[in-house]
Motif scaffolding. Structure first.
Motif, short mmCIF file in Angstrom:
data_model
loop_
_atom_site.label_atom_id
_atom_site.label_comp_id
_atom_site.label_asym_id
_atom_site.label_seq_id
_atom_site.Cartn_x
_atom_site.Cartn_y
_atom_site.Cartn_z
N ARG A 141 -52.55 -67.06 32.77
CA ARG A 141 -51.93 -67.31 31.48
C ARG A 141 -52.87 -66.87 30.38
O ARG A 141 -54.08 -67.08 30.45
CB ARG A 141 -51.62 -68.80 31.35
N ALA A 142 -52.31 -66.27 29.36
CA ALA A 142 -53.12 -65.85 28.22
C ALA A 142 -53.68 -67.09 27.52
O ALA A 142 -52.95 -68.05 27.28
CB ALA A 142 -52.28 -65.04 27.25
N PRO A 143 -54.97 -67.08 27.21
CA PRO A 143 -55.56 -68.25 26.55
C PRO A 143 -55.07 -68.36 25.10
O PRO A 143 -55.48 -67.58 24.24
CB PRO A 143 -57.07 -67.97 26.62
N THR A 144 -54.21 -69.28 24.86
CA THR A 144 -53.60 -69.39 23.52
C THR A 144 -54.57 -69.92 22.49
O THR A 144 -54.58 -69.46 21.35
CB THR A 144 -52.37 -70.30 23.58
N ALA A 145 -55.39 -70.88 22.85
CA ALA A 145 -56.30 -71.48 21.87
C ALA A 145 -57.40 -70.50 21.46
O ALA A 145 -57.75 -70.41 20.28
CB ALA A 145 -56.92 -72.76 22.44
N ASP A 151 -59.04 -69.07 13.18
CA ASP A 151 -58.30 -70.08 12.41
C ASP A 151 -58.93 -71.46 12.56
O ASP A 151 -59.06 -72.21 11.59
CB ASP A 151 -56.84 -70.14 12.88
N VAL A 152 -59.34 -71.80 13.80
CA VAL A 152 -59.96 -73.10 14.06
C VAL A 152 -61.24 -73.23 13.24
O VAL A 152 -61.46 -74.24 12.55
CB VAL A 152 -60.25 -73.29 15.57
N VAL A 153 -62.08 -72.21 13.29
CA VAL A 153 -63.37 -72.25 12.60
C VAL A 153 -63.16 -72.32 11.08
O VAL A 153 -63.79 -73.14 10.40
CB VAL A 153 -64.24 -71.03 12.98
N SER A 154 -62.25 -71.52 10.55
CA SER A 154 -62.05 -71.52 9.10
C SER A 154 -61.44 -72.85 8.62
O SER A 154 -61.82 -73.36 7.56
CB SER A 154 -61.18 -70.35 8.66
N MET A 155 -60.53 -73.42 9.40
CA MET A 155 -59.95 -74.70 9.01
C MET A 155 -61.00 -75.81 9.07
O MET A 155 -61.01 -76.71 8.21
CB MET A 155 -58.75 -75.05 9.92
N HIS A 156 -61.90 -75.73 10.06
CA HIS A 156 -62.97 -76.74 10.17
C HIS A 156 -63.92 -76.62 8.99
O HIS A 156 -64.35 -77.64 8.44
CB HIS A 156 -63.70 -76.57 11.51
N ARG A 157 -64.25 -75.40 8.62
CA ARG A 157 -65.13 -75.19 7.46
C ARG A 157 -64.49 -75.68 6.17
O ARG A 157 -65.18 -76.06 5.23
CB ARG A 157 -65.49 -73.71 7.34
N ALA A 158 -63.14 -75.63 6.13
CA ALA A 158 -62.42 -76.11 4.95
C ALA A 158 -62.31 -77.63 4.92
O ALA A 158 -61.72 -78.20 4.00
CB ALA A 158 -61.02 -75.49 4.91
N GLY A 159 -62.87 -78.30 5.95
CA GLY A 159 -62.91 -79.75 5.94
C GLY A 159 -61.84 -80.45 6.77
O GLY A 159 -61.75 -81.67 6.75
N ALA A 168 -51.88 -78.60 13.68
CA ALA A 168 -51.43 -77.49 12.84
C ALA A 168 -51.28 -76.20 13.63
O ALA A 168 -50.36 -75.42 13.38
CB ALA A 168 -52.41 -77.29 11.68
N LEU A 169 -52.16 -75.98 14.60
CA LEU A 169 -52.15 -74.72 15.35
C LEU A 169 -51.41 -74.82 16.68
O LEU A 169 -51.21 -73.80 17.36
CB LEU A 169 -53.58 -74.24 15.60
N GLY A 172 -54.47 -77.85 22.05
CA GLY A 172 -55.04 -79.13 22.44
C GLY A 172 -56.28 -79.47 21.64
O GLY A 172 -57.04 -78.59 21.22
N ARG A 173 -56.49 -80.75 21.41
CA ARG A 173 -57.66 -81.19 20.65
C ARG A 173 -58.95 -80.81 21.37
O ARG A 173 -59.93 -80.40 20.75
CB ARG A 173 -57.58 -82.70 20.44
N SER A 174 -58.94 -80.89 22.71
CA SER A 174 -60.13 -80.51 23.47
C SER A 174 -60.44 -79.03 23.30
O SER A 174 -61.62 -78.63 23.27
CB SER A 174 -59.95 -80.85 24.95
N SER A 175 -59.41 -78.21 23.14
CA SER A 175 -59.63 -76.77 22.88
C SER A 175 -60.30 -76.56 21.55
O SER A 175 -61.17 -75.70 21.40
CB SER A 175 -58.29 -76.01 22.92
#
Length: 184
Positions: A141-145, A151-159, A168-169, A172-175
């Motif tokens: 399966r293609a790794p979706t996360a 997107d994950v990194v930029s959203m985290h940097r945005a707080g 939002a994406l 999984g939270r663990s991903s």
């Protein structure tokens, strides 16, 4: 006492539902539990009520095996509960009646054959996957996360918090935690 159980997966299957009710009534079911719910994910409350309702000497009647059980394991669990209450099971389309030794034998044979078919299918599937991997045609399966790393990194940097990012994406939270750990 004959107690019937009827189930269809959706409300749109009204004709099938009505046919089951008709067949159960023609078999002499004095009480019928009925629901229109998928057996895969949903809780089958009417089935639970039917199993709780039946008493020693009663027979639970269903039109087809797939209306009752999700799998062989599910079937065996239901039959075990019925046997503990000294209640029989009658499956109309297979002419199986567990109140007789022949009926119990047939039910066990049907269950064993279904289990055998499932195991053969899984073995074939594994063989096919192994062959495809050997030919470099199977990648899983293609790794979706991981495709959403930026997107994950930029959203985290945005707080944003990891839980909010995951929601939002649609990952999984663990991903999210794994991506942030790898990015650090």
């Amino acid at each position: 006492m004959y107690v019937g159980y009827a189930r269809t997966s959706t409300v749109e299957q009204q004709a099938g539902h009505e046919a089951q009710l008709r067949d159960l009534q023609s078999q002499g079911c004095e009480k019928v539990f009925s629901e229109q719910v998928s057996s895969v994910n949903a809780k089958r409350t009417e089935l639970e009520r039917a199993v709780e309702f039946v008493r020693e000497g009663d027979i639970l009647v269903v039109t087809r095996l797939d209306r009752l059980a999700r799998s062989v394991g599910d079937l065996l669990q239901i039959v075990s509960r019925l046997e503990a209450k000294k209640v029989g099971l009658k499956i109309l389309d297979m002419a199986i009646d567990t109140t007789s030794p022949t009926g119990r034998l047939l039910l066990n044979l049907v269950g064993a054959i279904a289990q055998f078919e499932r195991e053969i299918m899984i073995a074939r599937q594994r063989e096919g996957i192994a062959k495809a991997k050997a030919q470099h045609k199977f990648r899983g399966r293609a790794p979706t996360a991981r495709r959403k790393t930026s997107d994950v990194v930029s959203m985290h940097r945005a707080g944003k918090k990891p839980t909010d990012i995951a929601k939002a994406l649609g990952v999984g939270r663990s991903s999210v935690y794994r991506i942030l750990a790898e990015a650090a």
